[in-house]
Design an enzyme around this catalytic site. Structure first.
Site, PDB file in Angstrom:
ATOM      1  N   ALA A 185       0.839  -1.209   0.000  1.00 32.34           N
ATOM      2  CA  ALA A 185       0.000   0.000   0.000  1.00 32.34           C
ATOM      3  C   ALA A 185       0.866   1.249   0.000  1.00 32.34           C
ATOM      4  O   ALA A 185       0.469   2.292   0.502  1.00 32.34           O
ATOM      5  CB  ALA A 185      -0.915  -0.009   1.219  1.00 32.34           C
ATOM      6  N   ARG A 222      -2.100   9.749 -10.033  1.00 34.73           N
ATOM      7  CA  ARG A 222      -3.134   9.927 -11.074  1.00 34.73           C
ATOM      8  C   ARG A 222      -4.526  10.128 -10.491  1.00 34.73           C
ATOM      9  O   ARG A 222      -5.451  10.507 -11.224  1.00 34.73           O
ATOM     10  CB  ARG A 222      -3.099   8.756 -12.063  1.00 34.73           C
ATOM     11  CG  ARG A 222      -1.958   8.909 -13.072  1.00 34.73           C
ATOM     12  CD  ARG A 222      -1.566   7.609 -13.712  1.00 34.73           C
ATOM     13  NE  ARG A 222      -2.648   7.025 -14.476  1.00 34.73           N
ATOM     14  CZ  ARG A 222      -2.657   5.773 -14.919  1.00 34.73           C
ATOM     15  NH1 ARG A 222      -1.640   4.970 -14.630  1.00 34.73           N
ATOM     16  NH2 ARG A 222      -3.668   5.319 -15.614  1.00 34.73           N
ATOM     17  N   LYS A 251      -4.175   7.014  -2.513  1.00 34.25           N
ATOM     18  CA  LYS A 251      -5.080   6.256  -3.384  1.00 34.25           C
ATOM     19  C   LYS A 251      -5.856   5.176  -2.648  1.00 34.25           C
ATOM     20  O   LYS A 251      -7.077   5.040  -2.830  1.00 34.25           O
ATOM     21  CB  LYS A 251      -4.251   5.631  -4.517  1.00 34.25           C
ATOM     22  CG  LYS A 251      -5.038   4.719  -5.406  1.00 34.25           C
ATOM     23  CD  LYS A 251      -4.314   4.402  -6.680  1.00 34.25           C
ATOM     24  CE  LYS A 251      -3.206   3.415  -6.512  1.00 34.25           C
ATOM     25  NZ  LYS A 251      -2.675   2.979  -7.820  1.00 34.25           N
ATOM     26  N   TYR A 286     -38.757  16.988  10.509  1.00 37.18           N
ATOM     27  CA  TYR A 286     -37.415  16.642  10.957  1.00 37.18           C
ATOM     28  C   TYR A 286     -37.479  16.188  12.410  1.00 37.18           C
ATOM     29  O   TYR A 286     -37.902  16.960  13.282  1.00 37.18           O
ATOM     30  CB  TYR A 286     -36.458  17.844  10.845  1.00 37.18           C
ATOM     31  CG  TYR A 286     -35.130  17.540  11.491  1.00 37.18           C
ATOM     32  CD1 TYR A 286     -34.229  16.678  10.871  1.00 37.18           C
ATOM     33  CD2 TYR A 286     -34.787  18.059  12.733  1.00 37.18           C
ATOM     34  CE1 TYR A 286     -33.024  16.344  11.470  1.00 37.18           C
ATOM     35  CE2 TYR A 286     -33.580  17.729  13.347  1.00 37.18           C
ATOM     36  CZ  TYR A 286     -32.706  16.869  12.707  1.00 37.18           C
ATOM     37  OH  TYR A 286     -31.526  16.540  13.304  1.00 37.18           O
TER      38      TYR A 286
END
Ligand code: UD1
Ligand code: MG
Length: 393
Positions: A31, A37, A44, A371
């Site tokens: 990892a 990108r 990521k 609510y």
């Protein structure tokens, strides 16, 4: 050593694939990639699929495959990744790869764990989140049958960028990275998914022989195949469907992985007795739990932590997260249940109603434009239109 206990189980894996093997197993999860990108402030592997991180999906797979220990290799300064590891699998260890010198180098960051001695070592990539527990079990089974190395392969629609599995009369002899491959080798469509399993007793010896004489000057884990062969040891291939081994490098691939996961979750829900009127418009979390004869109308979204009991109906355009819905209750259309909500059986929550940290008793009705926060509503109560209860400091 104690088995790993995932904080949350992956609820959709068929139980017959949870193999209780007598061989010991260390899983090493890589990892350390930054994933530039993704164009993201976060690493990521902390991007989510079906409401949990890619890393957590991989860790769930590892622990279900019967691994006794798990080592996660993270990049320097990545406390956020390490804390996700410990949240998901409290028994896992983390190792820091200080320089990014290739996949074999990354695996060797965990050499203290390898040195403890396991029968099987399985290497997974944290950015390949759709791998099934059954696939890991097949790879371990191949080691139990006598292979020293097992590689996960797939027939790539477009193999560009992947390592190619090179065979000689049906025997795997080497894996060639795209950048090192000849034109003829690039024609091979059988590609390396990245996952590998190998004999833990020989691991340090074999890994130590991997060099970096290649176009990227990296220590390639894939060279384990040729190193093993030079010692007369066999490498076998296990095949997986391409959609189980998708690697995520950018947000387009992230969306493809999400779509594959959602398709799996929808199919599993329907096979277990839930009606989805328009399945492709319903989005589940990895842990959504649904009873028999639940009906989910079109355009419903589930965040993590939702349980819906038998016979309940979730009407169109509702959003549920961290909530439980009792048997034969009805939610929506346009209902919103937020974390801490408990709806008891046969209660009715109508349109444009938002509920947070509240308990609605059996058979109660909250029908319109309301609510309710931090509230306790008794059984059979009828809450009139436009009601608000709140606790705002
Ligand atoms: C790798 C495989 C390739 C395979 C492909 C599948 C190698 C040499 N090649 O290539 O055969 O087809 O995956 O997607 O293994 N990582 C580290 N530290 C490093 C280098 C990588 O932790 O020093 C991690 C990355 O974060 C990633 C994984 O290892 O999770 C794979 O690395 P990546 O650089 O993406 O390898 P590929 O070139 O895709
Ligand atoms: Mg990659």
């Amino acid at each position: 050593m104690d088995g790993l206990n995932p904080a949350q189980e992956f609820s959709r894996q068929p139980p017959e694939f949870v193999m209780q093997q007598s061989r010991t197993c260390l899983a090493i999860v890589l990892a350390a990639g930054e994933g530039t990108r993704m164009k993201s402030a976060k690493p990521k592997v902390l991007h989510e699929i079906a409401g949990r991180t890619m890393l957590a999906h991989v860790l769930a797979c590892v622990s279900e495959a019967g691994a006794q220990a798990c080592a996660v290799v993270v990049g320097p300064g990545r406390d956020d990744v390490a804390s996700e590891v410990h949240k998901m699998l409290p028994g896992a260890e983390t190792f820091v790869q200080t320089e990014r010198l290739g996949t074999a180098h990354a695996v060797l960051a965990a050499k203290d764990a390898i040195a403890r001695g396991y029968d099987d070592i399985v290497v997974m990539f944290a950015d390949t989140p759709l791998v099934r527990t059954s696939t890991l079990a097949s790879m371990r089974a191949v080691l139990a049958e006598g292979a020293s190395v097992c590689v996960l392969g797939f027939e790539a629609a477009d193999p560009t960028g992947y390592g190619r599995l090179l065979q000689d009369e049906g025997t795997l002899v080497a894996i060639r990275e795209q950048k090192d491959a000849t034109e003829a080798e690039r024609q091979v469509r059988l590609a390396n998914a990245g996952l590998m399993a190998f004999d833990g007793r020989r691991a340090l010896d074999l890994l130590g022989q991997i060099g970096n004489a290649n176009s990227q000057s990296e220590f390639y884990l894939t060279d384990l195949v040729s190193v093993a062969r030079a010692q007369g040891l066999e490498s076998w291939i296990v095949l997986a469907p391409e959609k189980d081994v998708l690697g995520v490098n950018d947000r387009v691939q992230l969306s493809v992985a999400e779509a594959i996961m959602q398709a799996r979750l929808r199919e599993a829900a329907m096979r277990e007795g839930t009606t989805l009127i328009a399945p492709e418009t319903v989005f589940f979390a990895h842990d959504t739990k649904l009873g028999r004869d639940v009906v989910i109308e079109p355009h419903v979204v589930f965040g993590p932590g939702v349980v819906v009991e038998a016979g309940a109906r979730i009407k169109a355009f509702s959003h549920l997260e961290g909530a439980s819905v009792g048997a034969d209750a009805a939610i929506g259309p346009f209902g919103r249940l937020r974390p801490g909500t408990r709806i008891d059986e046969k209660a009715k929550i109508g349109n444009f109603v938002e509920i947070k940290s509240a308990h609605i008793g059996a058979g109660a009705a909250v029908s319109h434009l309301t609510y309710l926060g931090d509230a306790e509503v008794g059984a059979g109560a009828n809450i009139g239109a436009g009601t608000i209860t709140c606790n705002y400091d």
